[in-house]
Scaffold this motif. Structure first.
Motif, mmCIF file in Angstrom:
data_model
loop_
_atom_site.group_PDB
_atom_site.id
_atom_site.type_symbol
_atom_site.label_atom_id
_atom_site.label_comp_id
_atom_site.label_asym_id
_atom_site.label_seq_id
_atom_site.Cartn_x
_atom_site.Cartn_y
_atom_site.Cartn_z
ATOM 1 N N LEU A 69 0.820 -1.229 0.094
ATOM 2 C CA LEU A 69 -0.013 -0.015 0.054
ATOM 3 C C LEU A 69 0.831 1.304 -0.114
ATOM 4 C CD1 LEU A 69 -2.809 -1.103 2.402
ATOM 5 C CD2 LEU A 69 -3.158 -0.475 -0.048
ATOM 6 N N ASN A 70 1.899 1.224 0.849
ATOM 7 C CA ASN A 70 2.580 2.341 0.877
ATOM 8 C C ASN A 70 3.491 2.795 -0.459
ATOM 9 O OD1 ASN A 70 1.915 3.258 3.571
ATOM 10 N ND2 ASN A 70 3.324 1.876 4.626
ATOM 11 N N LYS A 71 3.650 1.664 -1.316
ATOM 12 C CA LYS A 71 4.347 1.624 -2.482
ATOM 13 C C LYS A 71 3.560 2.414 -3.609
ATOM 14 C CE LYS A 71 8.114 -1.512 -1.435
ATOM 15 N NZ LYS A 71 8.352 -2.809 -1.792
ATOM 16 N N ILE A 72 2.342 2.317 -3.572
ATOM 17 C CA ILE A 72 1.339 2.883 -4.379
ATOM 18 C C ILE A 72 1.566 4.571 -4.547
ATOM 19 C CG2 ILE A 72 -1.199 3.328 -5.166
ATOM 20 C CD1 ILE A 72 -1.695 0.690 -3.777
ATOM 21 N N PRO A 73 1.563 4.924 -5.655
ATOM 22 C CA PRO A 73 2.007 6.301 -5.729
ATOM 23 C C PRO A 73 0.868 7.091 -5.173
ATOM 24 C CG PRO A 73 2.139 5.437 -8.144
ATOM 25 C CD PRO A 73 1.593 4.199 -7.095
ATOM 26 N N GLU A 74 1.407 8.239 -4.658
ATOM 27 C CA GLU A 74 0.549 9.209 -3.756
ATOM 28 C C GLU A 74 -0.567 9.720 -4.704
ATOM 29 O OE1 GLU A 74 2.294 12.445 -1.222
ATOM 30 O OE2 GLU A 74 3.758 10.901 -0.949
ATOM 31 N N SER A 75 -1.891 10.064 -4.134
ATOM 32 C CA SER A 75 -2.799 10.377 -4.683
ATOM 33 C C SER A 75 -3.649 11.160 -3.652
ATOM 34 C CB SER A 75 -3.646 9.282 -5.492
ATOM 35 O OG SER A 75 -4.953 9.884 -5.964
ATOM 36 N N ASP A 76 -4.347 12.558 -4.257
ATOM 37 C CA ASP A 76 -5.281 13.047 -3.564
ATOM 38 C C ASP A 76 -6.359 12.544 -2.938
ATOM 39 O OD1 ASP A 76 -3.293 15.095 -3.355
ATOM 40 O OD2 ASP A 76 -4.533 16.401 -4.996
ATOM 41 N N LYS A 77 -6.690 11.309 -3.962
ATOM 42 C CA LYS A 77 -8.038 10.519 -3.879
ATOM 43 C C LYS A 77 -7.890 9.393 -2.920
ATOM 44 C CE LYS A 77 -9.626 11.549 -8.403
ATOM 45 N NZ LYS A 77 -9.999 11.228 -9.718
ATOM 46 N N LEU A 78 -6.422 8.955 -2.361
ATOM 47 C CA LEU A 78 -6.111 7.945 -1.535
ATOM 48 C C LEU A 78 -5.671 8.290 -0.075
ATOM 49 C CD1 LEU A 78 -5.726 4.667 -1.542
ATOM 50 C CD2 LEU A 78 -3.229 5.216 -2.341
ATOM 51 N N LYS A 79 -6.363 7.342 0.714
ATOM 52 C CA LYS A 79 -6.122 7.480 1.996
ATOM 53 C C LYS A 79 -6.016 5.971 2.812
ATOM 54 C CE LYS A 79 -7.614 9.425 6.557
ATOM 55 N NZ LYS A 79 -8.493 10.175 7.305
ATOM 56 N N ILE A 80 -4.863 5.862 3.399
ATOM 57 C CA ILE A 80 -4.847 4.544 4.000
ATOM 58 C C ILE A 80 -4.741 4.655 5.433
ATOM 59 C CG2 ILE A 80 -2.949 2.794 4.370
ATOM 60 C CD1 ILE A 80 -1.685 3.716 1.591
ATOM 61 N N ILE A 81 -5.526 4.056 6.058
ATOM 62 C CA ILE A 81 -5.592 3.970 7.539
ATOM 63 C C ILE A 81 -5.123 2.653 7.846
ATOM 64 C CG2 ILE A 81 -7.266 4.127 9.279
ATOM 65 C CD1 ILE A 81 -9.138 5.745 7.540
ATOM 66 N N THR A 82 -4.305 2.617 9.188
ATOM 67 C CA THR A 82 -3.820 1.322 9.791
ATOM 68 C C THR A 82 -4.189 1.253 11.071
ATOM 69 O OG1 THR A 82 -1.828 1.263 8.283
ATOM 70 C CG2 THR A 82 -1.807 -0.060 10.244
ATOM 71 N N LYS A 83 -4.533 0.045 11.587
ATOM 72 C CA LYS A 83 -5.109 -0.238 12.897
ATOM 73 C C LYS A 83 -4.794 -1.470 13.323
ATOM 74 C CE LYS A 83 -9.819 -1.694 12.471
ATOM 75 N NZ LYS A 83 -9.602 -2.770 13.626
ATOM 76 N N ASN A 84 -5.034 -1.704 14.539
ATOM 77 C CA ASN A 84 -4.473 -3.101 15.089
ATOM 78 C C ASN A 84 -5.930 -3.985 14.722
ATOM 79 O OD1 ASN A 84 -2.317 -2.260 16.438
ATOM 80 N ND2 ASN A 84 -3.419 -1.731 18.313
ATOM 81 N N ASN A 85 -5.452 -5.157 14.258
ATOM 82 C CA ASN A 85 -6.587 -6.134 14.146
ATOM 83 C C ASN A 85 -7.705 -6.210 14.909
ATOM 84 O OD1 ASN A 85 -7.465 -9.337 14.172
ATOM 85 N ND2 ASN A 85 -6.889 -8.516 11.930
ATOM 86 N N GLY A 86 -8.862 -6.162 14.425
ATOM 87 C CA GLY A 86 -9.971 -5.907 15.154
ATOM 88 C C GLY A 86 -10.786 -7.495 15.175
ATOM 89 N N GLY A 87 -10.382 -8.452 14.274
ATOM 90 C CA GLY A 87 -10.723 -9.806 14.565
ATOM 91 C C GLY A 87 -12.048 -9.846 13.759
#
Length: 87
Positions: A69-87
């Motif tokens: 995900l972090n290697k995908i070129p930056e875009s104003d349209k893309l937001k990446i959210i990371t959280k701990n596994n919620g199961g």
């Protein structure tokens, strides 16, 4: 009667214009999907409808999902959210 039809047509054109300009949010949950995540996100970003935002929620992946995900070129349209596994 003709005036009512013209007013209805004007209203319909205005409403359709507003709908066609609406922001569409594409939310992609991701957990250990390194094999598919890049193709999925790029497909969402390349939609012909332009007024979109793509939100990827990485749910504590233990594989390379976040790295990809972090290697995908930056875009104003893309937001990446990371959280701990919620199961």
């Amino acid at each position: 009667m003709k005036i009512e039809r013209e007013k209805s047509a004007q209203y319909l054109r205005k409403a359709m214009g507003e709908i066609m300009n609406s922001l569409v949010s594409i939310i992609i949950p991701a957990y250990n999907v390194e094999e598919y995540v890049e193709k999925c996100v790029l497909s969402a970003l390349n939609q012909s409808y332009e007024n979109i935002e793509v939100i990827v929620v990485n749910d504590g992946s233990t594989d390379n999902t976040l790295d990809i995900l972090n290697k995908i070129p930056e875009s104003d349209k893309l937001k990446i959210i990371t959280k701990n596994n919620g199961g």
